[in-house]
Scaffold this active site. Structure first.
Site, mmCIF file in Angstrom:
data_model
loop_
_atom_site.group_PDB
_atom_site.id
_atom_site.type_symbol
_atom_site.label_atom_id
_atom_site.label_comp_id
_atom_site.label_asym_id
_atom_site.label_seq_id
_atom_site.Cartn_x
_atom_site.Cartn_y
_atom_site.Cartn_z
ATOM 1 N N SER A 126 16.080 -8.917 4.570
ATOM 2 C CA SER A 126 17.511 -9.122 4.298
ATOM 3 C C SER A 126 18.111 -10.183 5.203
ATOM 4 O O SER A 126 17.722 -10.320 6.367
ATOM 5 C CB SER A 126 18.234 -7.797 4.540
ATOM 6 O OG SER A 126 19.614 -8.005 4.734
ATOM 7 N N GLU A 128 20.675 -9.848 6.668
ATOM 8 C CA GLU A 128 21.279 -9.134 7.791
ATOM 9 C C GLU A 128 20.401 -9.177 9.043
ATOM 10 O O GLU A 128 20.863 -8.848 10.128
ATOM 11 C CB GLU A 128 21.582 -7.689 7.390
ATOM 12 C CG GLU A 128 22.763 -7.570 6.432
ATOM 13 C CD GLU A 128 24.105 -7.896 7.096
ATOM 14 O OE1 GLU A 128 24.329 -7.448 8.217
ATOM 15 O OE2 GLU A 128 24.907 -8.623 6.471
ATOM 16 N N TYR A 150 21.454 -1.288 10.204
ATOM 17 C CA TYR A 150 20.698 -1.737 9.030
ATOM 18 C C TYR A 150 19.941 -3.031 9.350
ATOM 19 O O TYR A 150 18.736 -3.148 9.098
ATOM 20 C CB TYR A 150 21.655 -1.964 7.851
ATOM 21 C CG TYR A 150 21.006 -2.626 6.659
ATOM 22 C CD1 TYR A 150 20.275 -1.876 5.746
ATOM 23 C CD2 TYR A 150 21.104 -4.007 6.467
ATOM 24 C CE1 TYR A 150 19.660 -2.483 4.661
ATOM 25 C CE2 TYR A 150 20.493 -4.619 5.392
ATOM 26 C CZ TYR A 150 19.777 -3.857 4.497
ATOM 27 O OH TYR A 150 19.164 -4.469 3.436
HETATM 28 P P1 GDR Z 1 26.386 -6.394 2.641
HETATM 29 O O1 GDR Z 1 27.144 -6.077 1.269
HETATM 30 O O2 GDR Z 1 26.875 -5.545 3.747
HETATM 31 O O3 GDR Z 1 26.467 -7.868 2.852
HETATM 32 O O4 GDR Z 1 24.901 -5.946 2.302
HETATM 33 P P2 GDR Z 1 28.612 -5.536 0.981
HETATM 34 O O5 GDR Z 1 28.900 -5.867 -0.424
HETATM 35 O O6 GDR Z 1 28.785 -4.097 1.386
HETATM 36 O O7 GDR Z 1 29.544 -6.418 1.972
HETATM 37 C C1 GDR Z 1 29.699 -7.817 1.835
HETATM 38 C C2 GDR Z 1 30.841 -8.315 2.689
HETATM 39 O O8 GDR Z 1 32.074 -7.817 2.175
HETATM 40 C C3 GDR Z 1 32.868 -7.344 3.244
HETATM 41 N N1 GDR Z 1 33.851 -6.369 2.743
HETATM 42 C C4 GDR Z 1 33.572 -5.171 2.208
HETATM 43 N N2 GDR Z 1 32.393 -4.543 1.964
HETATM 44 C C5 GDR Z 1 32.424 -3.322 1.365
HETATM 45 N N3 GDR Z 1 31.256 -2.687 1.085
HETATM 46 N N4 GDR Z 1 33.624 -2.720 1.012
HETATM 47 C C6 GDR Z 1 34.837 -3.324 1.246
HETATM 48 O O9 GDR Z 1 35.895 -2.775 0.933
HETATM 49 C C7 GDR Z 1 34.810 -4.602 1.864
HETATM 50 N N5 GDR Z 1 35.794 -5.478 2.216
HETATM 51 C C8 GDR Z 1 35.188 -6.543 2.733
HETATM 52 C C9 GDR Z 1 31.863 -6.776 4.222
HETATM 53 O O10 GDR Z 1 32.446 -6.606 5.513
HETATM 54 C C10 GDR Z 1 30.792 -7.856 4.160
HETATM 55 O O11 GDR Z 1 31.132 -8.923 4.977
HETATM 56 C C11 GDR Z 1 24.294 -6.263 1.059
HETATM 57 C C12 GDR Z 1 23.279 -5.149 0.759
HETATM 58 O O12 GDR Z 1 22.775 -5.339 -0.540
HETATM 59 C C13 GDR Z 1 22.151 -5.158 1.740
HETATM 60 O O13 GDR Z 1 21.181 -4.179 1.354
HETATM 61 C C14 GDR Z 1 21.504 -6.560 1.734
HETATM 62 O O14 GDR Z 1 20.459 -6.595 2.643
HETATM 63 C C15 GDR Z 1 22.578 -7.590 2.083
HETATM 64 O O15 GDR Z 1 23.629 -7.510 1.138
HETATM 65 C C16 GDR Z 1 22.024 -8.995 2.060
#
Ligand code: GDR
Length: 325
Positions: A126, A128, A150
């Site tokens: 990932s 990450e 993670y």
């Molecule tokens: P991520 O995905 O953490 O990058 O992991 P996510 O969609 O959760 O977050 C992406 C970005 O959005 C911001 N964010 C929020 N995120 C969520 N979930 N909910 C919210 O309300 C929100 N508001 C803003 C987050 O802070 C972040 O910056 C995904 C997963 O698929 C992992 O398994 C994979 O490894 C990575 O992508 C690459």
């Protein structure tokens, strides 16, 4: 016939991967934690799909599964996939997304030694693992600096794959940047937004509450990323491959695109609120990948751009609401 073992087969990527491989004629085995509806539906639809109940935390069980299935290709997609949730379950995350990788690779190595056949392994790594990266865009040589449980667990999985590669196992990794589809659960920001945008458009009111609106992510189309994993498994040399589009957008831009697509016009911003509950202890501001190696060596290229990813997800969510009426 190619025999394949997939962990995480009930997830977004696992489902697409199983479908691609079944279409190619492979015999597909999947590890499932609980035989939920998704898993049963998959197995009912495909006679060449075999589901095995088990747990990524059960090392003995995993070893027996690999020894029993004797896969030609092993795709490790299982584990905790939510960065936010990993802060609630850091130890479980280390076990399922970290330690289990070593168990699977050791089992693959033993199978390869016993059978004299190559076992082609792909670890779903990932972006990450780069966390607060010291350079942008990130490529295969970018130092690992994870900033979440993670990311740390995935960094271990990434490193142990390289160690087994050094030992002679065909252990490739795909460093997957964010990749989305209508099958994304709403715990991830893209689907949370598209599901909310559809609801807001239909109701003519409402808001979506988000955390960090300024985070920039490199969002691609999940089936493209699954195809990259198959290419990595079958490539002559096992290696690390960044799988990304190279383009970034902020969370706010995603929300604007989704709300506009759903039919909410210029006042889209009135329907977005920041709720600090969705902020993370640490969140990388920008994640963007350089997929040059995958392009060059795997002949891989993303086929769906940002607007189309947003469009397909919003259209799907609008359709779901219409069906529900
Ligand atoms: P991520 O995905 O953490 O990058 O992991 P996510 O969609 O959760 O977050 C992406 C970005 O959005 C911001 N964010 C929020 N995120 C969520 N979930 N909910 C919210 O309300 C929100 N508001 C803003 C987050 O802070 C972040 O910056 C995904 C997963 O698929 C992992 O398994 C994979 O490894 C990575 O992508 C690459």
């Amino acid at each position: 016939m190619t025999r394949v073992l997939i962990t995480g087969i009930t997830g977004q990527d696992g489902g697409y991967l199983a479908e691609q491989l079944l279409d190619e004629g492979a015999e597909v085995h999947g590890l499932v934690h609980t035989q939920d509806g998704t898993a049963r539906a998959l197995a009912d639809a495909h006679p060449r799909l075999h589901l095995h109940g088990g747990d990524l935390a059960d090392a003995e069980g995993l070893r027996a599964l690999v020894a029993g299935v004797e896969p030609d290709e092993l795709y490790n997609l299982g584990g905790i996939s939510s960065v936010a949730y990993s802060w609630e379950q850091p130890v479980l995350t280390a076990q399922l997304s970290g330690v289990a990788v070593a168990v699977l690779l050791q089992a693959a190595w033993e199978l390869q030694e016993r059978s004299g056949r190559l076992v082609r392994c792909v670890q779903a790594s990932s972006s990450e693992i780069f966390g607060q990266a010291d350079r942008s865009p990130q490529d295969e040589d970018t130092p690992l600096r994870p900033v979440s449980p993670y990311g740390a667990a995935k960094a271990y999985g990434h490193s142990i794959a390289a160690a087994y590669r050094g030992k002679g196992l065909h252990a490739a990794t795909c460093i997957l940047f964010n990749h989305e589809s209508p099958r994304r659960p709403v715990t991830f920001v893209t689907r949370k937004i598209t599901a909310a945008a559809a609801r807001i458009a239909v109701d003519g009111r409402g808001t979506v509450e988000l955390g960090n609106l300024d985070a920039r992510r490199d969002w691609g189309w999940a089936p493209d990323y699954v195809d990259a994993m198959v290419r990595a498994a079958r490539h002559t040399e096992a290696a690390d491959f960044v799988i990304a589009t190279g383009q970034t957008h902020t969370v706010a831009e995603f929300a604007e695109a989704a709300l506009r697509r759903a039919g909410v016009g210029d006042d889209w911003a009135d329907h977005v609120e920041v709720n600090p509950a969705f902020l993370r202890p640490l969140d990388a501001e920008v994640m963007v990948g350089d997929p040059s190696r995958a392009r060059r060596e795997l002949g891989w290229t993303p086929t769906v751009d940002f607007d189309e990813v947003v469009g397909r997800m919003v259209d799907h969510d609008l359709e779901l609401l219409r069906e529900g009426e």
